[in-house]
Write an enzyme that holds these catalytic residues in place. Structure first.
Site, PDB file in Angstrom:
ATOM      1  N   CYS A  67      37.354  17.624  12.413  1.00  0.00           N
ATOM      2  CA  CYS A  67      36.798  18.950  12.144  1.00  0.00           C
ATOM      3  C   CYS A  67      37.084  19.867  13.330  1.00  0.00           C
ATOM      4  O   CYS A  67      36.767  19.527  14.464  1.00  0.00           O
ATOM      5  CB  CYS A  67      35.297  18.826  11.913  1.00  0.00           C
ATOM      6  SG  CYS A  67      34.485  20.415  11.834  1.00  0.00           S
ATOM      7  N   CYS A 101      29.624  22.851  16.820  1.00  0.00           N
ATOM      8  CA  CYS A 101      28.650  22.762  15.726  1.00  0.00           C
ATOM      9  C   CYS A 101      27.452  21.906  16.099  1.00  0.00           C
ATOM     10  O   CYS A 101      26.313  22.290  15.877  1.00  0.00           O
ATOM     11  CB  CYS A 101      29.336  22.239  14.471  1.00  0.00           C
ATOM     12  SG  CYS A 101      28.229  21.654  13.200  1.00  0.00           S
ATOM     13  N   CYS A 142      27.755  16.775  14.215  1.00  0.00           N
ATOM     14  CA  CYS A 142      28.381  15.459  14.423  1.00  0.00           C
ATOM     15  C   CYS A 142      28.481  15.214  15.919  1.00  0.00           C
ATOM     16  O   CYS A 142      29.410  15.692  16.562  1.00  0.00           O
ATOM     17  CB  CYS A 142      29.798  15.445  13.854  1.00  0.00           C
ATOM     18  SG  CYS A 142      29.882  15.585  12.075  1.00  0.00           S
ATOM     19  N   CYS A 144      32.595  21.984   5.459  1.00  0.00           N
ATOM     20  CA  CYS A 144      32.172  20.894   6.340  1.00  0.00           C
ATOM     21  C   CYS A 144      32.823  19.618   5.815  1.00  0.00           C
ATOM     22  O   CYS A 144      32.726  19.317   4.618  1.00  0.00           O
ATOM     23  CB  CYS A 144      30.653  20.774   6.290  1.00  0.00           C
ATOM     24  SG  CYS A 144      30.045  19.269   7.050  1.00  0.00           S
ATOM     25  N   GLN A 200      17.744  11.357  -0.598  1.00  0.00           N
ATOM     26  CA  GLN A 200      18.660  10.833   0.413  1.00  0.00           C
ATOM     27  C   GLN A 200      19.992  11.563   0.316  1.00  0.00           C
ATOM     28  O   GLN A 200      20.477  11.809  -0.788  1.00  0.00           O
ATOM     29  CB  GLN A 200      18.871   9.333   0.194  1.00  0.00           C
ATOM     30  CG  GLN A 200      17.607   8.502   0.387  1.00  0.00           C
ATOM     31  CD  GLN A 200      17.299   8.258   1.859  1.00  0.00           C
ATOM     32  OE1 GLN A 200      18.013   8.691   2.745  1.00  0.00           O
ATOM     33  NE2 GLN A 200      16.210   7.567   2.123  1.00  0.00           N
ATOM     34  N   TYR A 226       5.007   6.011   2.301  1.00  0.00           N
ATOM     35  CA  TYR A 226       5.932   7.108   2.642  1.00  0.00           C
ATOM     36  C   TYR A 226       7.000   7.170   1.547  1.00  0.00           C
ATOM     37  O   TYR A 226       8.191   7.085   1.810  1.00  0.00           O
ATOM     38  CB  TYR A 226       6.604   6.889   4.008  1.00  0.00           C
ATOM     39  CG  TYR A 226       5.660   6.557   5.141  1.00  0.00           C
ATOM     40  CD1 TYR A 226       5.139   7.570   5.950  1.00  0.00           C
ATOM     41  CD2 TYR A 226       5.291   5.230   5.397  1.00  0.00           C
ATOM     42  CE1 TYR A 226       4.280   7.266   6.997  1.00  0.00           C
ATOM     43  CE2 TYR A 226       4.428   4.919   6.430  1.00  0.00           C
ATOM     44  CZ  TYR A 226       3.929   5.935   7.232  1.00  0.00           C
ATOM     45  OH  TYR A 226       3.084   5.624   8.267  1.00  0.00           O
ATOM     46  N   GLU A 273       2.370   9.116  -0.538  1.00  0.00           N
ATOM     47  CA  GLU A 273       3.199  10.157   0.089  1.00  0.00           C
ATOM     48  C   GLU A 273       2.302  11.360   0.399  1.00  0.00           C
ATOM     49  O   GLU A 273       1.432  11.714  -0.374  1.00  0.00           O
ATOM     50  CB  GLU A 273       4.331  10.515  -0.897  1.00  0.00           C
ATOM     51  CG  GLU A 273       5.026  11.824  -0.682  1.00  0.00           C
ATOM     52  CD  GLU A 273       5.765  11.938   0.644  1.00  0.00           C
ATOM     53  OE1 GLU A 273       6.468  10.999   1.053  1.00  0.00           O
ATOM     54  OE2 GLU A 273       5.610  12.995   1.287  1.00  0.00           O
ATOM     55  N   ASP A 328       8.610   3.318   4.757  1.00  0.00           N
ATOM     56  CA  ASP A 328       9.819   4.097   5.080  1.00  0.00           C
ATOM     57  C   ASP A 328       9.362   5.378   5.785  1.00  0.00           C
ATOM     58  O   ASP A 328       9.497   6.479   5.241  1.00  0.00           O
ATOM     59  CB  ASP A 328      10.583   4.407   3.778  1.00  0.00           C
ATOM     60  CG  ASP A 328      11.883   5.148   4.030  1.00  0.00           C
ATOM     61  OD1 ASP A 328      12.275   5.320   5.199  1.00  0.00           O
ATOM     62  OD2 ASP A 328      12.519   5.556   3.037  1.00  0.00           O
ATOM     63  N   CYS A 369      14.271   5.099  10.212  1.00  0.00           N
ATOM     64  CA  CYS A 369      15.351   6.001  10.648  1.00  0.00           C
ATOM     65  C   CYS A 369      15.308   6.179  12.161  1.00  0.00           C
ATOM     66  O   CYS A 369      16.026   7.010  12.707  1.00  0.00           O
ATOM     67  CB  CYS A 369      15.262   7.343   9.928  1.00  0.00           C
ATOM     68  SG  CYS A 369      13.662   8.121  10.073  1.00  0.00           S
TER      69      CYS A 369
HETATM   70  N1  SAH Z   1      11.081   6.586   0.829  1.00  0.00           N
HETATM   71  C1  SAH Z   1      11.551   7.907   0.508  1.00  0.00           C
HETATM   72  C2  SAH Z   1      11.231   8.972   1.548  1.00  0.00           C
HETATM   73  C3  SAH Z   1      11.321   8.593   2.984  1.00  0.00           C
HETATM   74  S1  SAH Z   1      11.234   9.954   4.104  1.00  0.00           S
HETATM   75  C4  SAH Z   1      13.020   7.884   0.178  1.00  0.00           C
HETATM   76  O1  SAH Z   1      13.722   6.932   0.501  1.00  0.00           O
HETATM   77  O2  SAH Z   1      13.506   8.821  -0.443  1.00  0.00           O
HETATM   78  C5  SAH Z   1       9.608   9.795   4.756  1.00  0.00           C
HETATM   79  C6  SAH Z   1       8.543  10.398   3.860  1.00  0.00           C
HETATM   80  O3  SAH Z   1       7.277  10.213   4.499  1.00  0.00           O
HETATM   81  C7  SAH Z   1       8.664  11.887   3.633  1.00  0.00           C
HETATM   82  O4  SAH Z   1       8.672  12.115   2.241  1.00  0.00           O
HETATM   83  C8  SAH Z   1       7.396  12.485   4.268  1.00  0.00           C
HETATM   84  O5  SAH Z   1       6.880  13.586   3.559  1.00  0.00           O
HETATM   85  C9  SAH Z   1       6.438  11.311   4.205  1.00  0.00           C
HETATM   86  N2  SAH Z   1       5.333  11.274   5.181  1.00  0.00           N
HETATM   87  C10 SAH Z   1       5.315  11.724   6.445  1.00  0.00           C
HETATM   88  N3  SAH Z   1       4.161  11.389   7.057  1.00  0.00           N
HETATM   89  C11 SAH Z   1       3.416  10.694   6.153  1.00  0.00           C
HETATM   90  C12 SAH Z   1       2.141  10.058   6.205  1.00  0.00           C
HETATM   91  N4  SAH Z   1       1.399  10.088   7.295  1.00  0.00           N
HETATM   92  N5  SAH Z   1       1.711   9.422   5.093  1.00  0.00           N
HETATM   93  C13 SAH Z   1       2.477   9.384   3.964  1.00  0.00           C
HETATM   94  N6  SAH Z   1       3.683   9.971   3.870  1.00  0.00           N
HETATM   95  C14 SAH Z   1       4.161  10.623   4.940  1.00  0.00           C
END
Ligand code: SAH
Length: 483
Positions: free
Chosen positions: A97, A103, A106, A189, A312, A341, A362, A411, A438
């Site tokens: 790129c 930017c 990356c 991009c 995602q 989450y 969530e 997650d 992550c």
């Molecule tokens: N598992 C999902 C999203 C993961 S991202 C997927 O794979 O698509 C993390 C998520 O956690 C987000 O949607 C965010 O809004 C949520 N989040 C953040 N803090 C939180 C909390 N304290 N309790 C519950 N959810 C939460």
């Protein structure tokens, strides 16, 4: 060489004012140093050492020998800017790129992809040891090679281009230069979908011919702020969102007739954002043409995704990641699963067909609306969703009637899990905990806690969701230790 370009050799220096603060680094701004890059920081800055001090340099690769100019010094570290790469690392490649450097999206595009993967793998290993306290024997036993991408380009299904003007007043789309709000023109991009080019070209041409002004952040005037695009990988459906500082766009119909000719286009939306804010999308939106959403598939589950939904960004790797989560969960059809989450319920619904029942938690109410809608759309009746903080909902449900779980999936965002939640999870004593992370550092911290509270580390699988960036996703299996 001027005195500003001198090389520094010792920590005590002559010629400084008596009241100058003591500089323990022995380095000064504008000093020019030559050294080898030995490591990369979690933000992707190269790290070298100069007389025992860590010096951080952007746009370098492990193995480069650089000449760099010191931009700022702190007590025991310094930041420098590359002046010349004296010797290139064997892992250095020419970034594809043209704007990779300014930017900032990356951070490691100038690193060979195989070396990027090795770096990510090493980062996970190192935090497991440093922060998690796991020994090398355990790490060696549980660690699986990183799941890399087959094609580390054009993998992002979503893009957001700010619209503005160049110095000559021409209308441009592009990206913000790293940590600033000045736009670097770029209509393609290389991580994004090919269709972005045509979408942007149609929109910019329309703005020029209708004399529509881009939004100007400094004055709050002008109309078009951002163009947001999203493509559903499995169905090919594309959404284009024009974010405007108002309610209407001149020539909406003409613009739509051109955009809808792009193969795959199924949703053209006008989003209204009149706030002086960095948040891209406003709350109000109007469908100009097509549907208010696009539909994508993960496995055989169909997801309806609106402009606001979290989804995602790398579909091919998401399939691999969720596939691993499913494998680690070892479901037989009867298990009680919690998916904490859960966002719009992607993992929950992906697991539901193999489980007895799934409960998702969530914090964002709109995401839970999407999750319930997606369950209905797929005829899934054994998934239930709760709005709230995982660290409040799970202890509450557990306290109410000793709510049990066989498998818990988490997650969390980068900050990881709250300790109250980890404590409750340990008390609920599921057989397996699947941790999707992550951020390897908070992952390692949370694994340490779980291992001190009845769990054993079984499998660690890094997965590259964000090629050319420093980010790394990891999925981990923990199993309950039986006495
Ligand atoms: N598992 C999902 C999203 C993961 S991202 C997927 O794979 O698509 C993390 C998520 O956690 C987000 O949607 C965010 O809004 C949520 N989040 C953040 N803090 C939180 C909390 N304290 N309790 C519950 N959810 C939460």
């Amino acid at each position: 060489m001027t005195d500003k370009r001198r090389k520094v050799r010792c920590s005590a220096r002559a010629g400084r004012g008596a009241d100058a603060p003591e500089q323990k680094t022995g380095l000064q701004k504008n000093d020019v140093l030559e050294f080898k890059i030995e490591d990369l920081s979690s933000e992707g800055l190269g790290i070298g050492h100069y007389e025992g001090l860590a010096v951080f340099v952007k746009d370098t690769v492990i193995g480069d020998v650089v000449r760099a100019k010191v931009m700022s010094c702190k007590k025991n570290l310094a930041f420098a800017r590359v002046e010349e790469i004296l010797e290139s690392s064997p892992d250095r490649v020419e970034p594809r790129c043209p704007i990779a450097r300014p930017c900032g999206g990356c951070q490691i595009q100038m690193m060979d992809y195989a070396a990027q993967l090795a770096f990510k793998e090493e980062r996970v290993r190192s935090v497991l040891s440093r922060i998690g306290g796991f020994d090398q024997e355990t790490i060696g036993r549980v660690f699986e090679p990183v799941l890399g991408m087959e094609e580390p380009w054009r993998y992002r299904n979503k893009a957001q281009f700010p619209i503005g003007k160049d110095r000559e007043g021409g209308i441009i789309a592009g990206f913000y230069a790293g940590r600033t709000h000045s736009i670097i023109p770029c209509e393609d991009c290389l991580l994004g979908i090919e269709e972005n080019r045509e979408i942007l070209s149609i929109i910019l041409e329309h703005m020029r011919s209708m004399q529509i002004e881009p939004y100007d952040e400094s004055t709050g005037t002008g109309l078009v702020r951002h163009v947001f695009t999203r493509k559903a990988d499995a169905t090919g459906q594309i959404m284009t969102v024009l974010v405007v500082n108002g309610k209407k766009l001149p020539g909406e119909r003409e613009l739509c007739s051109k955009l809808q000719a792009i193969p795959g286009m199924t949703a053209i939306i006008l989003n209204e954002n009149t706030q002086r804010t960095n948040v891209i999308l406003g709350k109000e939106e109007r469908v100009l043409w097509g549907q208010p959403y696009i539909e994508d598939l993960i496995g055989d589950i169909r997801f309806r995704i609106s402009a606001h939904s979290f989804f995602q960004v790398n579909p091919a790797q998401t399939r691999k990641l969720y596939g691993k989560a499913l494998e680690f969960a070892s479901l037989t059809g009867t298990e009680r699963v919690w998916d904490l989450y859960c966002g719009i319920g992607t993992i929950s619904l992906f697991l539901a067909r193999s489980a007895g029942r799934v409960r998702g938690v969530e914090i964002v109410p709109e995401a839970i609306d999407d999750a319930r809608e997606n369950a209905r759309l797929n005829g899934i009746t054994n998934a239930e969703f709760f709005v709230g903080k995982a660290e409040e909902v799970v202890p509450r449900e557990y306290g109410r009637d000793g709510e049990k779980a066989d498998v818990i999936v988490v997650d969390p965002p980068r900050k990881g899990c709250d300790e109250t939640l980890l404590q409750t999870m340990a008390s609920m004593a599921p057989e397996r905990i699947v941790y999707v992370s992550c951020d390897p550092a908070t992952l390692a911290r949370d694994l340490k806690f779980l291992c001190a509270n009845g769990y054993e580390l079984k499998r660690v699988q890094p997965c590259d969701m964000f090629g050319h960036s420093v980010h790394v996703e990891t999925v981990v299996l923990m199993e309950r230790v039986h006495d």
